[in-house]
Design an enzyme around this catalytic site. Sequence first.
Site, PDB file in Angstrom:
ATOM      1  N   ARG A   1      -4.444-141.176 -45.189  1.00  0.00           N
ATOM      2  CA  ARG A   1      -5.317-140.000 -44.911  1.00  0.00           C
ATOM      3  C   ARG A   1      -6.801-140.280 -45.100  1.00  0.00           C
ATOM      4  O   ARG A   1      -7.601-139.362 -45.292  1.00  0.00           O
ATOM      5  CB  ARG A   1      -4.902-138.794 -45.767  1.00  0.00           C
ATOM      6  CG  ARG A   1      -3.486-138.358 -45.507  1.00  0.00           C
ATOM      7  CD  ARG A   1      -3.227-136.945 -45.975  1.00  0.00           C
ATOM      8  NE  ARG A   1      -1.836-136.615 -45.753  1.00  0.00           N
ATOM      9  CZ  ARG A   1      -0.875-136.781 -46.654  1.00  0.00           C
ATOM     10  NH1 ARG A   1      -1.165-137.252 -47.846  1.00  0.00           N
ATOM     11  NH2 ARG A   1       0.355-136.467 -46.369  1.00  0.00           N
TER      12      ARG A   1
ATOM     13  N   LYS B   1     -17.347-140.772 -34.213  1.00  0.00           N
ATOM     14  CA  LYS B   1     -16.253-140.521 -33.275  1.00  0.00           C
ATOM     15  C   LYS B   1     -15.367-141.762 -33.232  1.00  0.00           C
ATOM     16  O   LYS B   1     -15.865-142.873 -32.991  1.00  0.00           O
ATOM     17  CB  LYS B   1     -16.788-140.230 -31.872  1.00  0.00           C
ATOM     18  CG  LYS B   1     -17.265-138.808 -31.709  1.00  0.00           C
ATOM     19  CD  LYS B   1     -17.530-138.494 -30.239  1.00  0.00           C
ATOM     20  CE  LYS B   1     -18.020-137.078 -30.066  1.00  0.00           C
ATOM     21  NZ  LYS B   1     -18.418-136.809 -28.668  1.00  0.00           N
TER      22      LYS B   1
ATOM     23  N   GLU C   1     -26.523-146.341 -22.038  1.00  0.00           N
ATOM     24  CA  GLU C   1     -26.536-145.359 -23.135  1.00  0.00           C
ATOM     25  C   GLU C   1     -27.966-145.201 -23.673  1.00  0.00           C
ATOM     26  O   GLU C   1     -28.349-144.123 -24.124  1.00  0.00           O
ATOM     27  CB  GLU C   1     -25.579-145.783 -24.259  1.00  0.00           C
ATOM     28  CG  GLU C   1     -24.110-145.942 -23.821  1.00  0.00           C
ATOM     29  CD  GLU C   1     -23.330-144.631 -23.681  1.00  0.00           C
ATOM     30  OE1 GLU C   1     -23.961-143.554 -23.646  1.00  0.00           O
ATOM     31  OE2 GLU C   1     -22.088-144.692 -23.581  1.00  0.00           O
TER      32      GLU C   1
ATOM     33  N   LYS D   1     -29.904-140.589 -31.865  1.00  0.00           N
ATOM     34  CA  LYS D   1     -28.496-140.191 -32.029  1.00  0.00           C
ATOM     35  C   LYS D   1     -28.278-139.583 -33.408  1.00  0.00           C
ATOM     36  O   LYS D   1     -27.576-138.576 -33.547  1.00  0.00           O
ATOM     37  CB  LYS D   1     -27.555-141.376 -31.804  1.00  0.00           C
ATOM     38  CG  LYS D   1     -26.103-140.937 -32.024  1.00  0.00           C
ATOM     39  CD  LYS D   1     -25.061-141.676 -31.265  1.00  0.00           C
ATOM     40  CE  LYS D   1     -23.695-141.003 -31.465  1.00  0.00           C
ATOM     41  NZ  LYS D   1     -22.606-141.713 -30.845  1.00  0.00           N
TER      42      LYS D   1
ATOM     43  N   GLU E   1     -19.587-131.567 -32.776  1.00  0.00           N
ATOM     44  CA  GLU E   1     -19.761-131.170 -31.373  1.00  0.00           C
ATOM     45  C   GLU E   1     -19.393-129.717 -31.100  1.00  0.00           C
ATOM     46  O   GLU E   1     -18.659-129.403 -30.166  1.00  0.00           O
ATOM     47  CB  GLU E   1     -18.971-132.113 -30.451  1.00  0.00           C
ATOM     48  CG  GLU E   1     -19.537-132.130 -29.043  1.00  0.00           C
ATOM     49  CD  GLU E   1     -19.002-133.266 -28.188  1.00  0.00           C
ATOM     50  OE1 GLU E   1     -19.124-134.426 -28.606  1.00  0.00           O
ATOM     51  OE2 GLU E   1     -18.470-132.967 -27.111  1.00  0.00           O
TER      52      GLU E   1
ATOM     53  N   ARG F   1     -24.277-131.629 -29.661  1.00  0.00           N
ATOM     54  CA  ARG F   1     -23.839-133.022 -29.667  1.00  0.00           C
ATOM     55  C   ARG F   1     -23.277-133.401 -28.297  1.00  0.00           C
ATOM     56  O   ARG F   1     -23.310-134.567 -27.898  1.00  0.00           O
ATOM     57  CB  ARG F   1     -22.793-133.270 -30.763  1.00  0.00           C
ATOM     58  CG  ARG F   1     -22.338-134.719 -30.749  1.00  0.00           C
ATOM     59  CD  ARG F   1     -21.607-135.178 -31.975  1.00  0.00           C
ATOM     60  NE  ARG F   1     -21.240-136.579 -31.813  1.00  0.00           N
ATOM     61  CZ  ARG F   1     -20.796-137.358 -32.758  1.00  0.00           C
ATOM     62  NH1 ARG F   1     -20.650-136.898 -33.982  1.00  0.00           N
ATOM     63  NH2 ARG F   1     -20.481-138.622 -32.503  1.00  0.00           N
TER      64      ARG F   1
ATOM     65  N   ASN G   1     -23.095-136.739 -24.141  1.00  0.00           N
ATOM     66  CA  ASN G   1     -22.136-137.040 -23.079  1.00  0.00           C
ATOM     67  C   ASN G   1     -22.738-136.957 -21.687  1.00  0.00           C
ATOM     68  O   ASN G   1     -22.009-136.877 -20.698  1.00  0.00           O
ATOM     69  CB  ASN G   1     -20.949-136.079 -23.171  1.00  0.00           C
ATOM     70  CG  ASN G   1     -19.909-136.600 -24.112  1.00  0.00           C
ATOM     71  OD1 ASN G   1     -19.448-137.724 -23.967  1.00  0.00           O
ATOM     72  ND2 ASN G   1     -19.555-135.803 -25.092  1.00  0.00           N
TER      73      ASN G   1
ATOM     74  N   HIS H   1     -21.075-138.667 -18.798  1.00  0.00           N
ATOM     75  CA  HIS H   1     -19.773-139.147 -19.259  1.00  0.00           C
ATOM     76  C   HIS H   1     -18.586-138.459 -18.575  1.00  0.00           C
ATOM     77  O   HIS H   1     -17.531-139.064 -18.473  1.00  0.00           O
ATOM     78  CB  HIS H   1     -19.648-138.987 -20.775  1.00  0.00           C
ATOM     79  CG  HIS H   1     -20.422-140.016 -21.557  1.00  0.00           C
ATOM     80  ND1 HIS H   1     -21.780-140.213 -21.400  1.00  0.00           N
ATOM     81  CD2 HIS H   1     -20.028-140.917 -22.504  1.00  0.00           C
ATOM     82  CE1 HIS H   1     -22.181-141.170 -22.223  1.00  0.00           C
ATOM     83  NE2 HIS H   1     -21.142-141.619 -22.897  1.00  0.00           N
TER      84      HIS H   1
ATOM     85  N   HIS I   1     -16.141-140.947 -17.347  1.00  0.00           N
ATOM     86  CA  HIS I   1     -14.753-141.057 -17.827  1.00  0.00           C
ATOM     87  C   HIS I   1     -13.782-140.949 -16.650  1.00  0.00           C
ATOM     88  O   HIS I   1     -12.738-141.612 -16.634  1.00  0.00           O
ATOM     89  CB  HIS I   1     -14.457-139.972 -18.863  1.00  0.00           C
ATOM     90  CG  HIS I   1     -15.093-140.242 -20.206  1.00  0.00           C
ATOM     91  ND1 HIS I   1     -15.149-139.304 -21.204  1.00  0.00           N
ATOM     92  CD2 HIS I   1     -15.688-141.353 -20.710  1.00  0.00           C
ATOM     93  CE1 HIS I   1     -15.772-139.826 -22.276  1.00  0.00           C
ATOM     94  NE2 HIS I   1     -16.111-141.066 -21.979  1.00  0.00           N
TER      95      HIS I   1
ATOM     96  N   HIS J   1     -17.527-149.179 -19.610  1.00  0.00           N
ATOM     97  CA  HIS J   1     -17.892-147.804 -19.966  1.00  0.00           C
ATOM     98  C   HIS J   1     -19.357-147.523 -19.584  1.00  0.00           C
ATOM     99  O   HIS J   1     -19.663-146.512 -18.954  1.00  0.00           O
ATOM    100  CB  HIS J   1     -17.664-147.598 -21.474  1.00  0.00           C
ATOM    101  CG  HIS J   1     -18.113-146.262 -21.973  1.00  0.00           C
ATOM    102  ND1 HIS J   1     -17.435-145.095 -21.674  1.00  0.00           N
ATOM    103  CD2 HIS J   1     -19.186-145.893 -22.725  1.00  0.00           C
ATOM    104  CE1 HIS J   1     -18.076-144.083 -22.231  1.00  0.00           C
ATOM    105  NE2 HIS J   1     -19.136-144.530 -22.877  1.00  0.00           N
TER     106      HIS J   1
END
Length: 366
Positions: free
Chosen positions: A122, A144, A186, A228, A238, A242, A246, A249, A253, A266
């Site tokens: 955990r 992330k 980016e 960032k 987010e 935030r 993206n 993206h 994606h 990417h």
Amino acid sequence: MKNPSCILTVNLDERSYPIYIGTNLLADREVYQPHIHGQQVLIVTNTTVAPLYLASVESALQEYQVESVILPDGEQFKTLSVWQTIIDALLEHRFDRRCTVIGLGGGVVGDMAGFAAACYQRGVYFIQVPTTLLAQVDSSVGGKTGVNHPLGKNMIGAFYQPQCVIADIDTLSTLDDRQLSAGLAEIIKYGLIGDPDFFCWLEQKMDGLLEREHALLAYAIERSCKDKAAVVAADEREAGNRALLNLGHTFGHAIETGVGYGEWLHGEAVGAGICMAADLSRRLGWLDDSDQRRIESLIKKAGLPVYPPESLDADRMLALMSVDKKVLESKIRLILMNKLGYSVVTDTFEPEALKETLNEYGRATS
Ligand code: NAD
Ligand code: GLY
């Protein structure tokens, strides 16, 4: 510590952490030492990065029990089954809950190592040691973590902040040009989501960045991480802004999933995605023609594609874009530009305008 040229902080109360940026950091024990709490360290890396940098990191950690897991290299291996080999190693070596997982590599390794650290017992300590430009300016910062699902990018994961980020600029010397360009996508993104001066700086300095001038790369990494860190500190999970990170993206994606993970990088998919977001913003009257041209021309100059692959037509792109973490109540939400250097998260665009962009870009080729 041998003077990192820059130490930034991601301010998240008790989960705040430093980003060390500089040279000669990889083998410097004093950088790691304050962030390792138990005696056991697992370095997660891959078959490309291990021969280049694993020994340096191990040399900094001689006082600990150090084990390593070497993953296959590639976005197509960012899967739950490959990820499980990290958990297997932690269990096989009887690592306890004070252990530290280090992600040594690009964004794929960092995302997978972080997700393993988030899940093992955990949650155990985690350090990011990013070795690609993209990972140094983006994926290693902000917590992330996760893996892909065949039906959608990064669909399985957790928010899990590292103890620190160690970005050694020297590692970029072994990166190939295509990967360097992917990182630049980016970096350009930051100039378009709230830092217009940085966008202008990038227009002026792109040639030098492509030639890997050290001072320019160092400045671009620092400024990107600063941008960032500010976004993440204001909205860690987010709930709102935030999502600006993206930009490009949702289109990107869709490209990565549509052509098969690993075919397009990417950063390449984000580059084309930013151009499509700029086109849609212009169609909505939010961006001038000349601004759209400036954005496309910087993306091109950075060595990135402007158009999606021919194999993805508008209908397929739209279907893929509807599997996105930003989709709420079946509505696609996009990051669009409302002025050069500024973006918003929105679902209030005419679906027809999106279709026009997809049709236009689906027909065109680079
Ligand atoms: P990557 O991790 O696949 O690395 C690119 C390639 O460079 C790989 O072949 C890798 O082995 C190699 N490599 C790494 N360091 C090297 C070095 N110093 N010298 C030579 N080769 C080296 O790709 P990436 O662009 O770093 O990251 C992309 C991934 O990051 C995607 O999975 C994306 O979803 C994820 N990402 C995550 C976040 C986040 O916030 N967590 C943000 C952006 C991207
Ligand atoms: N790269 C997107 C984010 O960190 O939120």
